[in-house]
Design an enzyme around this catalytic site. Sequence first.
Site, short mmCIF file in Angstrom:
data_model
loop_
_atom_site.label_atom_id
_atom_site.label_comp_id
_atom_site.label_asym_id
_atom_site.label_seq_id
_atom_site.Cartn_x
_atom_site.Cartn_y
_atom_site.Cartn_z
N GLY A 14 0.78 -1.23 0.00
CA GLY A 14 0.00 0.00 0.00
C GLY A 14 0.81 1.28 0.00
O GLY A 14 0.36 2.30 0.50
N ASN A 158 -5.94 2.81 -12.47
CA ASN A 158 -4.94 1.83 -12.04
C ASN A 158 -3.55 2.39 -12.29
O ASN A 158 -3.36 3.22 -13.17
CB ASN A 158 -5.11 0.52 -12.83
CG ASN A 158 -4.10 -0.53 -12.42
OD1 ASN A 158 -3.89 -0.77 -11.23
ND2 ASN A 158 -3.44 -1.14 -13.39
N HIS A 160 0.32 1.12 -13.24
CA HIS A 160 1.05 -0.05 -13.71
C HIS A 160 2.55 0.32 -13.74
O HIS A 160 2.90 1.37 -14.29
CB HIS A 160 0.59 -0.47 -15.11
CG HIS A 160 1.31 -1.67 -15.62
ND1 HIS A 160 1.08 -2.94 -15.13
CD2 HIS A 160 2.30 -1.79 -16.54
CE1 HIS A 160 1.89 -3.79 -15.73
NE2 HIS A 160 2.65 -3.12 -16.58
C1 GRF Z 1 3.73 -1.25 -7.35
O1 GRF Z 1 4.84 -1.33 -8.22
C2 GRF Z 1 2.45 -1.26 -8.16
O2 GRF Z 1 2.59 -0.61 -9.41
C3 GRF Z 1 2.24 -2.72 -8.36
O3 GRF Z 1 2.50 -3.26 -7.06
C4 GRF Z 1 3.62 -2.53 -6.51
C5 GRF Z 1 3.43 -2.31 -5.02
O4 GRF Z 1 2.43 -1.35 -4.83
N1 GRF Z 1 0.93 -3.06 -8.84
P1 GRF Z 1 2.00 -0.83 -3.35
O5 GRF Z 1 3.27 -0.62 -2.54
O6 GRF Z 1 1.14 -1.92 -2.73
O7 GRF Z 1 1.27 0.45 -3.62
#
Ligand code: GRF
Length: 265
Positions: A14, A158, A160
């Site tokens: 998160g 979203n 990516h």
């Molecule tokens: C990030 O690189 C996101 O783009 C991918 O998961 C990774 C971790 O995201 N989908 P977060 O730390 O949970 O926001």
Amino acid sequence: MKKIRIGALVSGGGTNLQAIMDACADGQINGEVVCVGSDNADAGGLERARKARIPTFVLPYKATIALSKTSPGRIPLNIPIDFNIIDCVQKMLKQPNFKDAEESRTKLVVRAIVEVELFKNLEEFQVDVLVLAGFMKILSPYFLDKFQPDPFHPRVMNIHPALLPSFPGVDGYTDAWNYGVRVHGATVHFLDYGEDTGPIIGQSHYERDLLETFASFKEKGLGLEWDLYVKCLKFYCKDLLRVEFGPDGKRRIVTILLHKPKVTT
Ligand code: GRF
């Protein structure tokens, strides 16, 4: 201006959610995160929401998938009455990797059963825009048509970790690193029925240094994601994004207005 009500979905740590929460708290974004959901009860993102006293919910993907496996071919009876498998399959057949088979149909039904819970939560918290922040499940046409019925006013975003359309899929950093790219980055886009194929709102890029390790390559990228997501949400919350057909008349593209046109009465 009314604060935009932001719902978020996470599956992992998160950090993108945290960046959005912080930007709302310090007024960078004219919005507030009003609920956070996950497919994973142990997601760190849920803990971050709880710390900020934001309501959370867990979506029953695990239990619903298990149930669908207990009696293949006979899906649990709580299929939403407005679910139309033919309609979903038709929409999915327009996506490059979709194959119409019992397994893919089962997946669509399972998603719809879970997405009813998602939709109920978003209605309860009166969410204006849903942001996927490291969310690893696919949302189906069933949910997308209910939550964002107007293709020119999408409400699901979203992030990516790659410069789409390069390196779609579950691990943009590893794919790009293994490919040996010199430039990498991240993309924020609206969702359509495909995977990582929706209209692009914003992209940020950075160079792979010669002495880079994979860890530093990924760490740099993640920091860039946080800034990019906040920037795109700022535009959305100021109502400066417009979605229309692009030059080919088929693909939708996003235009960012420099300022909001005056409403002529
Ligand atoms: C990030 O690189 C996101 O783009 C991918 O998961 C990774 C971790 O995201 N989908 P977060 O730390 O949970 O926001």
